[in-house]
Design an enzyme around this catalytic site. Sequence first.
Site, mmCIF file in Angstrom:
data_model
loop_
_atom_site.group_PDB
_atom_site.id
_atom_site.type_symbol
_atom_site.label_atom_id
_atom_site.label_comp_id
_atom_site.label_asym_id
_atom_site.label_seq_id
_atom_site.Cartn_x
_atom_site.Cartn_y
_atom_site.Cartn_z
ATOM 1 N N ILE A 8 -3.432 4.201 7.244
ATOM 2 C CA ILE A 8 -3.167 5.053 6.220
ATOM 3 C C ILE A 8 -4.167 4.767 5.202
ATOM 4 O O ILE A 8 -4.506 3.410 4.890
ATOM 5 C CB ILE A 8 -1.952 4.556 5.449
ATOM 6 N N GLN A 37 0.810 -1.187 -0.112
ATOM 7 C CA GLN A 37 -0.095 0.003 -0.024
ATOM 8 C C GLN A 37 0.954 1.210 -0.173
ATOM 9 O O GLN A 37 0.646 2.220 -0.848
ATOM 10 C CB GLN A 37 -0.987 -0.107 1.139
ATOM 11 N N ILE A 44 8.404 -9.140 -3.224
ATOM 12 C CA ILE A 44 8.462 -10.466 -3.679
ATOM 13 C C ILE A 44 7.208 -11.038 -4.929
ATOM 14 O O ILE A 44 7.413 -11.877 -5.461
ATOM 15 C CB ILE A 44 8.285 -11.224 -2.318
ATOM 16 N N TYR A 54 2.184 -7.624 16.277
ATOM 17 C CA TYR A 54 2.711 -6.635 15.280
ATOM 18 C C TYR A 54 3.541 -5.416 16.000
ATOM 19 O O TYR A 54 4.656 -4.952 15.728
ATOM 20 C CB TYR A 54 1.675 -6.166 14.530
ATOM 21 N N ASP A 109 13.306 -11.093 -2.419
ATOM 22 C CA ASP A 109 12.713 -11.838 -0.964
ATOM 23 C C ASP A 109 13.485 -11.246 -0.018
ATOM 24 O O ASP A 109 14.763 -11.101 0.193
ATOM 25 C CB ASP A 109 12.923 -13.047 -0.956
ATOM 26 N N LYS A 124 7.203 -4.018 15.907
ATOM 27 C CA LYS A 124 7.622 -2.637 15.702
ATOM 28 C C LYS A 124 8.427 -1.909 16.978
ATOM 29 O O LYS A 124 9.347 -1.360 16.486
ATOM 30 C CB LYS A 124 6.395 -1.830 15.232
HETATM 31 N N1 SER Z 1 -2.424 0.176 9.486
HETATM 32 C C1 SER Z 1 -1.654 -0.829 10.463
HETATM 33 C C2 SER Z 1 -2.326 -2.209 10.787
HETATM 34 O O1 SER Z 1 -3.644 -1.902 10.902
HETATM 35 C C3 SER Z 1 -1.099 -0.031 11.417
HETATM 36 O O2 SER Z 1 0.147 0.266 11.701
HETATM 37 O O3 SER Z 1 -1.929 -3.162 10.985
#
Ligand code: SER
Length: 314
Positions: free
Chosen positions: A173, A13, A36, A143, A53, A147
Amino acid sequence: MTSKILIIGSSGQIGTELVLKLRQIYGNENIIASDIRKGNHEVMESGPFELLDVTNKDDILDVVKKHNVKQIYLMAAVLSAIAEISPQRAWALNMNSLFNILNLAKNKIIDKIFWPSSMAVFGPDTPSVNTPQDTIIKPATVYGISKFAGENWCSYYSKKYGIDVRSIRYPGIISYKTIPGGGTTDYAVEIFYEAIKNNNSYTCFLSENTTLPMMYMDDAIDATIQLMQSDQIENYVAYNIAAMSFSPKQLAIAIQKYIPNFKINYKADSRQGIADTWPKSIDDTQANIDWNWKAKIGLDELVKSMLQGLHYNV
Ligand code: SER
């Protein structure tokens, strides 16, 4: 041969639009897209592309040498919803890819890195309204853990080896050129595709009052490039940036201004549990002070641009 910029994750994206904007600024042949899988036709047709990759450091080195790459934007990642389903795969991809790139800078093969962080670093113990730059950070998602670990590794490499790495904590975003894959904020993109279909309705996987920080793609791209071009950055900081916050209900009302018969229903799934740990709004004062960051696009303009981008007459 002049030095080049490599975008890894150019079919994703953010990667898609980053490549297109960087090609406008620096020239098509100076921006190497890689992923990839093949991507958007505009990316594939406007300049060089390499199948790559990100977990294979030898292949990355070959591409870097072949094109004399000096800067890398590492945009490949497993996002929040998929990461909950496959934690180890997400950890391996998000971390190994980062080490591969940090080590290229440590070995002085490249001299600048952009690595995206996320509002997902924040967890349920963090103050959720106007979340400050420096605050309690205890991520509660796979996640978010990857990060936050990544931020710490960037900081470590920056201090220990003097490398130039820069990061932004992106909010959700919103864009129309390439759909996001596997995130929790994806509803705010999907909703537009469903709103313009024949039945003008969308069933949202988050509940109506789940407020999250969001940003239109053009602002996210501007922030990224502005941070990378700044000559004011001395230490590694993973910068908070903000533009607006809204809930599914507020977004639906903003869409109804242009599509009056649009209907939204709510059926929360496991992604609700992820969203509930994230901030409602973000304080980005430090980005404003350090590199003059300020978002330009608000909710109404975002809605209009999304509908126009998807060829709906507003
Ligand atoms: N847009 C991302 C997600 O929803 C957040 O960093 O995983």
